[in-house]
Design an enzyme around this catalytic site. Structure first.
Site, mmCIF file in Angstrom:
data_model
loop_
_atom_site.group_PDB
_atom_site.id
_atom_site.type_symbol
_atom_site.label_atom_id
_atom_site.label_comp_id
_atom_site.label_asym_id
_atom_site.label_seq_id
_atom_site.Cartn_x
_atom_site.Cartn_y
_atom_site.Cartn_z
ATOM 1 N N HIS A 14 -10.520 2.914 7.725
ATOM 2 C CA HIS A 14 -9.155 2.825 7.168
ATOM 3 C C HIS A 14 -9.266 2.730 5.657
ATOM 4 O O HIS A 14 -9.419 1.639 5.104
ATOM 5 C CB HIS A 14 -8.435 1.620 7.779
ATOM 6 C CG HIS A 14 -6.995 1.496 7.383
ATOM 7 N ND1 HIS A 14 -6.062 0.832 8.157
ATOM 8 C CD2 HIS A 14 -6.305 1.933 6.306
ATOM 9 C CE1 HIS A 14 -4.883 0.877 7.574
ATOM 10 N NE2 HIS A 14 -5.005 1.533 6.424
ATOM 11 N N HIS A 16 -7.689 4.835 2.159
ATOM 12 C CA HIS A 16 -6.898 5.907 1.537
ATOM 13 C C HIS A 16 -7.627 6.318 0.263
ATOM 14 O O HIS A 16 -7.804 5.477 -0.630
ATOM 15 C CB HIS A 16 -5.496 5.403 1.196
ATOM 16 C CG HIS A 16 -4.747 4.891 2.389
ATOM 17 N ND1 HIS A 16 -3.846 5.665 3.088
ATOM 18 C CD2 HIS A 16 -4.791 3.688 3.021
ATOM 19 C CE1 HIS A 16 -3.349 4.945 4.094
ATOM 20 N NE2 HIS A 16 -3.912 3.742 4.081
ATOM 21 N N HIS A 194 -0.566 4.309 11.232
ATOM 22 C CA HIS A 194 -0.280 2.949 10.762
ATOM 23 C C HIS A 194 0.872 2.420 11.612
ATOM 24 O O HIS A 194 1.921 3.075 11.725
ATOM 25 C CB HIS A 194 0.168 2.950 9.306
ATOM 26 C CG HIS A 194 -0.938 3.138 8.309
ATOM 27 N ND1 HIS A 194 -1.811 4.190 8.342
ATOM 28 C CD2 HIS A 194 -1.296 2.380 7.234
ATOM 29 C CE1 HIS A 194 -2.667 4.077 7.324
ATOM 30 N NE2 HIS A 194 -2.375 2.991 6.645
ATOM 31 N N GLU A 197 1.885 -3.108 10.709
ATOM 32 C CA GLU A 197 1.433 -3.744 9.453
ATOM 33 C C GLU A 197 2.564 -4.698 9.038
ATOM 34 O O GLU A 197 2.402 -5.915 9.049
ATOM 35 C CB GLU A 197 1.173 -2.685 8.376
ATOM 36 C CG GLU A 197 0.762 -3.259 7.021
ATOM 37 C CD GLU A 197 0.585 -2.182 5.938
ATOM 38 O OE1 GLU A 197 1.061 -1.043 6.111
ATOM 39 O OE2 GLU A 197 -0.022 -2.503 4.891
ATOM 40 N N ASP A 275 -8.648 -0.327 3.074
ATOM 41 C CA ASP A 275 -7.306 0.232 2.836
ATOM 42 C C ASP A 275 -7.212 0.913 1.467
ATOM 43 O O ASP A 275 -7.400 2.126 1.369
ATOM 44 C CB ASP A 275 -6.238 -0.868 2.994
ATOM 45 C CG ASP A 275 -4.898 -0.346 3.467
ATOM 46 O OD1 ASP A 275 -4.781 0.863 3.734
ATOM 47 O OD2 ASP A 275 -3.957 -1.148 3.573
ATOM 48 N N ASP A 276 -6.897 0.140 0.429
ATOM 49 C CA ASP A 276 -6.746 0.677 -0.936
ATOM 50 C C ASP A 276 -7.507 -0.245 -1.891
ATOM 51 O O ASP A 276 -6.900 -1.027 -2.633
ATOM 52 C CB ASP A 276 -5.263 0.722 -1.322
ATOM 53 C CG ASP A 276 -4.454 1.571 -0.362
ATOM 54 O OD1 ASP A 276 -4.520 2.803 -0.476
ATOM 55 O OD2 ASP A 276 -3.787 0.998 0.524
#
Ligand code: HPA
Ligand code: ZN
Length: 336
Positions: A14, A16, A194, A197, A275-276
């Site tokens: 996961h 991005h 997703h 969340e 994630d980010d």
């Protein structure tokens, strides 16, 4: 324990790629491309990274992505991420990319995917890190726009392993994207989405039964629904959990309050991901370190998390066996 976490062979599921844009690279690309940034300095950018929910992050994240214009930009972005992977002992990574963030600004689909895949190919050859690309549809845009994106992507199908669904969750339920996920499945793409969340368990049910996803990205809200927890455990549907992201976006107040360990103890196939990372304060290694400390995870938990990610990866059985072998060797070294 710190050393055990550092050397644990990891799989990231996961991530991005646009979320790996560090402020330093953002400034360098802005200068290279003549793009004006609303920040005076790198410190200024970092100071702006105070989020109170998913949307407050997405606004800044999409603004940052405006510096990405050329194939070389996407190459440099991806290469920088892979070097972080190497430092964190990531052996395999499955990368989300958001073509609509770029095509909406007039950047060609080919520019985006060619830059990323060239870096991934070099990364496999030079760093030994294997990878997959997952095309994500932006759920704040229309279902028609998603379908158009899928059609644009088909000439590159050999480079795209699966499709996903990201961006603003609340008010954009998975069922709105039924037709495009049906089409993607007919074209042979596995799916992820997703869900849960910020959104309710109902969105996770829709992702499972409507979109027929192989994994749920985040999924932490499943805990509110015992029947859903049973379903996720029974079918061994992986959750790609992102602990530091959840804290930054105020899904949980403190890492000590995170439900990751409870989800594991309920028998779910939980994985740890970043994630980010450029926005949320840590790559996957830091997510492991901070979570292990906050939730007092031991070697058995770490091993389970790593093996879950191997099992959940879109990899052939032989590649999964090889990675399990690396985890066996890690465990044997720990015992010495
Ligand atoms: N959630 C939804 N969309 C996203 C995220 C996220 O955590 N990161 C990048 N796009
Ligand atoms: Zn995400």
């Amino acid at each position: 324990m710190q050393d055990a976490i550092a050397t644990l062979p990891k799989v990231e599921l996961h991530l991005h790629i646009e979320g790996t844009l560090e402020p330093e690279l953002m400034f360098a690309l802005a200068e290279r491309n003549g793009v004006e940034l609303p920040y005076a300095s790198v410190e200024d950018v970092r100071a702006a990274y105070q989020f109170h929910d998913l949307q407050s992050f997405l606004d800044i994240y999409y603004a940052g992505a405006r510096v990405l214009l050329t194939e070389q930009d996407f190459y440099d972005l991806t290469r920088a991420y892979l070097e972080r992977c190497q430092a964190d002992h990531v052996r395999h990574t499955e990368i989300f990319f958001d073509p609509q963030t770029h095509t909406e600004r007039g950047v060609a689909f080919a520019t985006v995917i060619d830059g990323i895949r060239r870096a991934l190919a070099d990364g496999e050859r030079e760093l030994g890190i294997t990878s997959r690309m997952i095309l994500c549809f932006l759920r704040h845009l229309s279902a028609d726009a998603a379908m158009e994106t899928l059609e644009t992507a088909l000439p590159w199908r050999e480079h795209i392993h699966a499709v996903g669904l990201d961006s603003a969750e609340l008010g954009n339920p998975p069922e709105r994207f039924q037709a495009v996920f049906d089409r993607a499945r007919a074209e042979g793409f596995p799916a992820v989405a997703h869900a849960g969340e910020e959104g309710p368990p109902e969105y996770i049910w829709q992702a499972l039964d409507g979109l027929r996803v192989a994994r749920i990205d985040h999924g932490v809200q499943a805990e509110q629904d015992p029947a859903l927890m049973e379903r996720l455990a029974r079918d061994r549907i992986p959750l790609t959990v992102c602990p530091l992201s959840n804290i930054k976006l105020c899904v949980f107040d403190r890492l000590e309050d995170h439900n990751l360990k409870r989800l594991m103890d309920a028998g779910l196939c939980v994985t740890i991901n970043s994630d980010d990372p450029a926005y949320f304060g840590g790559y996957v290694g830091e997510n492991f370190r901070a979570t292990a400390q906050a939730l007092q995870l031991g070697p058995d938990d770490l091993e389970r998390l790593a093996r879950n990610a191997v099992d959940a990866a879109f990899l052939e059985p032989e590649a999964q066996q090889r990675l399990h072998g690396e985890i066996d060797a890690w465990r044997a070294r720990l015992a010495d």
